[in-house]
Design a protein around this motif. Structure first.
Motif, mmCIF file in Angstrom:
data_model
loop_
_atom_site.group_PDB
_atom_site.id
_atom_site.type_symbol
_atom_site.label_atom_id
_atom_site.label_comp_id
_atom_site.label_asym_id
_atom_site.label_seq_id
_atom_site.Cartn_x
_atom_site.Cartn_y
_atom_site.Cartn_z
ATOM 1 N N GLY A 95 0.814 -1.212 0.000
ATOM 2 C CA GLY A 95 0.000 0.000 0.000
ATOM 3 C C GLY A 95 0.846 1.260 0.000
ATOM 4 O O GLY A 95 0.537 2.240 -0.691
ATOM 5 N N ALA A 96 1.931 1.251 0.779
ATOM 6 C CA ALA A 96 2.811 2.418 0.851
ATOM 7 C C ALA A 96 3.479 2.690 -0.498
ATOM 8 O O ALA A 96 3.552 3.842 -0.955
ATOM 9 C CB ALA A 96 3.868 2.206 1.935
ATOM 10 N N ILE A 97 3.949 1.640 -1.150
ATOM 11 C CA ILE A 97 4.580 1.789 -2.462
ATOM 12 C C ILE A 97 3.570 2.325 -3.479
ATOM 13 O O ILE A 97 3.873 3.224 -4.269
ATOM 14 C CB ILE A 97 5.171 0.455 -2.939
ATOM 15 N N CYS A 98 2.355 1.781 -3.456
ATOM 16 C CA CYS A 98 1.310 2.248 -4.371
ATOM 17 C C CYS A 98 1.001 3.720 -4.127
ATOM 18 O O CYS A 98 0.827 4.497 -5.065
ATOM 19 C CB CYS A 98 0.039 1.418 -4.196
ATOM 20 N N GLY A 99 0.929 4.105 -2.848
ATOM 21 C CA GLY A 99 0.641 5.495 -2.518
ATOM 22 C C GLY A 99 1.708 6.451 -3.013
ATOM 23 O O GLY A 99 1.409 7.511 -3.568
ATOM 24 N N VAL A 100 2.964 6.065 -2.822
ATOM 25 C CA VAL A 100 4.077 6.909 -3.284
ATOM 26 C C VAL A 100 4.078 7.007 -4.807
ATOM 27 O O VAL A 100 4.247 8.104 -5.371
ATOM 28 C CB VAL A 100 5.414 6.354 -2.773
ATOM 29 N N LEU A 101 3.909 5.878 -5.477
ATOM 30 C CA LEU A 101 3.902 5.877 -6.944
ATOM 31 C C LEU A 101 2.738 6.690 -7.502
ATOM 32 O O LEU A 101 2.889 7.423 -8.488
ATOM 33 C CB LEU A 101 3.838 4.441 -7.466
ATOM 34 N N LEU A 104 3.752 10.331 -7.135
ATOM 35 C CA LEU A 104 4.817 10.712 -8.063
ATOM 36 C C LEU A 104 4.295 10.823 -9.495
ATOM 37 O O LEU A 104 4.619 11.772 -10.220
ATOM 38 C CB LEU A 104 5.965 9.696 -7.999
ATOM 39 N N LEU A 105 3.496 9.845 -9.903
ATOM 40 C CA LEU A 105 2.961 9.859 -11.268
ATOM 41 C C LEU A 105 2.017 11.034 -11.495
ATOM 42 O O LEU A 105 2.097 11.724 -12.511
ATOM 43 C CB LEU A 105 2.233 8.542 -11.553
ATOM 44 N N ASP A 106 1.134 11.266 -10.532
ATOM 45 C CA ASP A 106 0.110 12.289 -10.736
ATOM 46 C C ASP A 106 0.641 13.696 -10.497
ATOM 47 O O ASP A 106 0.450 14.588 -11.317
ATOM 48 C CB ASP A 106 -1.079 12.018 -9.813
ATOM 49 N N TYR A 107 1.327 13.896 -9.382
ATOM 50 C CA TYR A 107 1.772 15.234 -9.005
ATOM 51 C C TYR A 107 2.968 15.695 -9.828
ATOM 52 O O TYR A 107 3.055 16.869 -10.206
ATOM 53 C CB TYR A 107 2.125 15.259 -7.520
ATOM 54 N N LEU A 108 3.892 14.786 -10.097
ATOM 55 C CA LEU A 108 5.124 15.188 -10.762
ATOM 56 C C LEU A 108 5.107 14.975 -12.277
ATOM 57 O O LEU A 108 5.954 15.538 -12.982
ATOM 58 C CB LEU A 108 6.313 14.431 -10.165
ATOM 59 N N ILE A 109 4.160 14.163 -12.797
ATOM 60 C CA ILE A 109 4.121 13.899 -14.238
ATOM 61 C C ILE A 109 2.819 14.395 -14.870
ATOM 62 O O ILE A 109 2.834 15.299 -15.699
ATOM 63 C CB ILE A 109 4.320 12.394 -14.526
ATOM 64 N N PHE A 110 1.698 13.823 -14.452
ATOM 65 C CA PHE A 110 0.436 14.194 -15.100
ATOM 66 C C PHE A 110 0.046 15.645 -14.827
ATOM 67 O O PHE A 110 -0.599 16.277 -15.665
ATOM 68 C CB PHE A 110 -0.688 13.245 -14.656
ATOM 69 N N ALA A 111 0.452 16.182 -13.688
ATOM 70 C CA ALA A 111 0.159 17.592 -13.394
ATOM 71 C C ALA A 111 0.911 18.523 -14.337
ATOM 72 O O ALA A 111 0.499 19.667 -14.548
ATOM 73 C CB ALA A 111 0.513 17.913 -11.947
ATOM 74 N N LYS A 112 2.024 18.032 -14.913
ATOM 75 C CA LYS A 112 2.782 18.834 -15.884
ATOM 76 C C LYS A 112 2.173 18.734 -17.283
ATOM 77 O O LYS A 112 2.403 19.605 -18.126
ATOM 78 C CB LYS A 112 4.235 18.353 -15.952
ATOM 79 N N ILE A 243 -1.232 7.289 2.374
ATOM 80 C CA ILE A 243 0.075 7.783 1.936
ATOM 81 C C ILE A 243 -0.088 8.892 0.903
ATOM 82 O O ILE A 243 0.603 9.924 0.965
ATOM 83 C CB ILE A 243 0.925 6.628 1.348
ATOM 84 N N CYS A 244 -0.998 8.704 -0.053
ATOM 85 C CA CYS A 244 -1.252 9.728 -1.068
ATOM 86 C C CYS A 244 -1.624 11.051 -0.421
ATOM 87 O O CYS A 244 -1.058 12.100 -0.734
ATOM 88 C CB CYS A 244 -2.389 9.292 -1.991
ATOM 89 N N ASP A 245 -2.601 11.000 0.486
ATOM 90 C CA ASP A 245 -3.079 12.243 1.099
ATOM 91 C C ASP A 245 -2.040 12.887 1.991
ATOM 92 O O ASP A 245 -1.948 14.116 2.055
ATOM 93 C CB ASP A 245 -4.366 11.962 1.877
#
Length: 254
Positions: A95-101, A104-112, A243-245
């Protein structure tokens, strides 16, 4: 059969209080953020809206919890509900790994790449109520619906079609894997309506985001259910949201 039905009923009694809190939390969040519009609230009282959403959530949990219990027993995936320390560690880590990923994917990639995603994070407001709703609804009710009920049902159908001569302890692994993938895709596609509301439109990149962020992590939850038990899928799903929140909150404050 009578005993397994009794056990299924007891299981439902255990999960219903959590479903009740999940329904109330979701309803309050939707009202507070405008997800349930003023137009609707002008016609139906706030109390009725909360009662309706809560009833629907509890009903989903009860039906999927009961039938899912019977299906899991039928296909040999009814694991012990006694907690295992090693399994719990795997669920927490997954769960922690999924939350971090996810972050990272949404905030650092898709948000761009997608302006509405960037705007969402710019106006992001941390909500305990919404986090509670996601932990309980996502972590429990969605797992009851998607893994406990639908994934189990699909495994049963494929088993009876392609491997009916084998017993439930010998169901081919490929059936388990295919079922997990299909349900993960369905889980992701089920988020498209909410994605459409968020963006106002759909294109290839938006659909990819929806399927990647929801479907890929659903595969992890499905594997945990298959290998260790539904409770570990619930834990991993809930931890993913937490983790996401937490990460969103930390970056929002920075």
């Amino acid at each position: 059969m009578k005993q397994i039905c009794k056990n299924a009923f007891k299981f439902v009694l255990i999960v219903l209080p959590f479903a009740l809190v999940a329904g109330i939390s979701i309803a309050n969040y939707e009202i507070g953020t405008g997800g349930i519009t003023e137009e609707i609230l002008s016609q139906v009282s706030k109390t009725m809206v909360i009662a309706s959403v809560t009833f629907q959530t509890v009903l989903y949990a009860a039906i999927c919890g009961f039938i899912g219990y019977l299906l899991a027993d039928k296909i040999g995936l009814l694991r012990s509900f006694a907690w295992s320390g090693s399994y719990l560690k795997k669920a927490l880590a997954g769960g922690a790994i999924c939350g971090v990923l996810f972050f990272l994917l949404d905030y650092l990639i898709f948000a761009k790449l997608l302006v509405p995603v960037a705007e969402y994070y710019e106006t992001y407001t941390f909500s305990i109520s919404y986090l509670l709703a996601k932990v309980l609804y996502g972590g429990m009710v969605e797992e009851l619906m998607m893994r406990w009920f639908l994934m189990s049902l699909l495994i049963l159908i494929l088993w009876k079609i392609f491997a009916r001569k084998t017993d439930k302890e010998s169901i081919p692994v490929w059936i388990m894997m295919v079922s997990n993938i299909v349900i993960a895709v369905l889980f992701a596609l089920g988020h498209l309506p909410a994605t459409l509301v968020m963006f106002g439109y759909l294109n290839v990149l938006i659909v990819i985001r929806c399927i990647l962020l929801n479907g890929s992590f659903a595969l992890v939850f499905g594997r945990l259910y298959r290998k260790y038990g539904i409770q570990y899928a619930m834990v991993a799903h809930a931890v993913t949201h937490i983790i996401c929140d937490v990460l969103f909150f930390l970056f929002w404050r920075l």
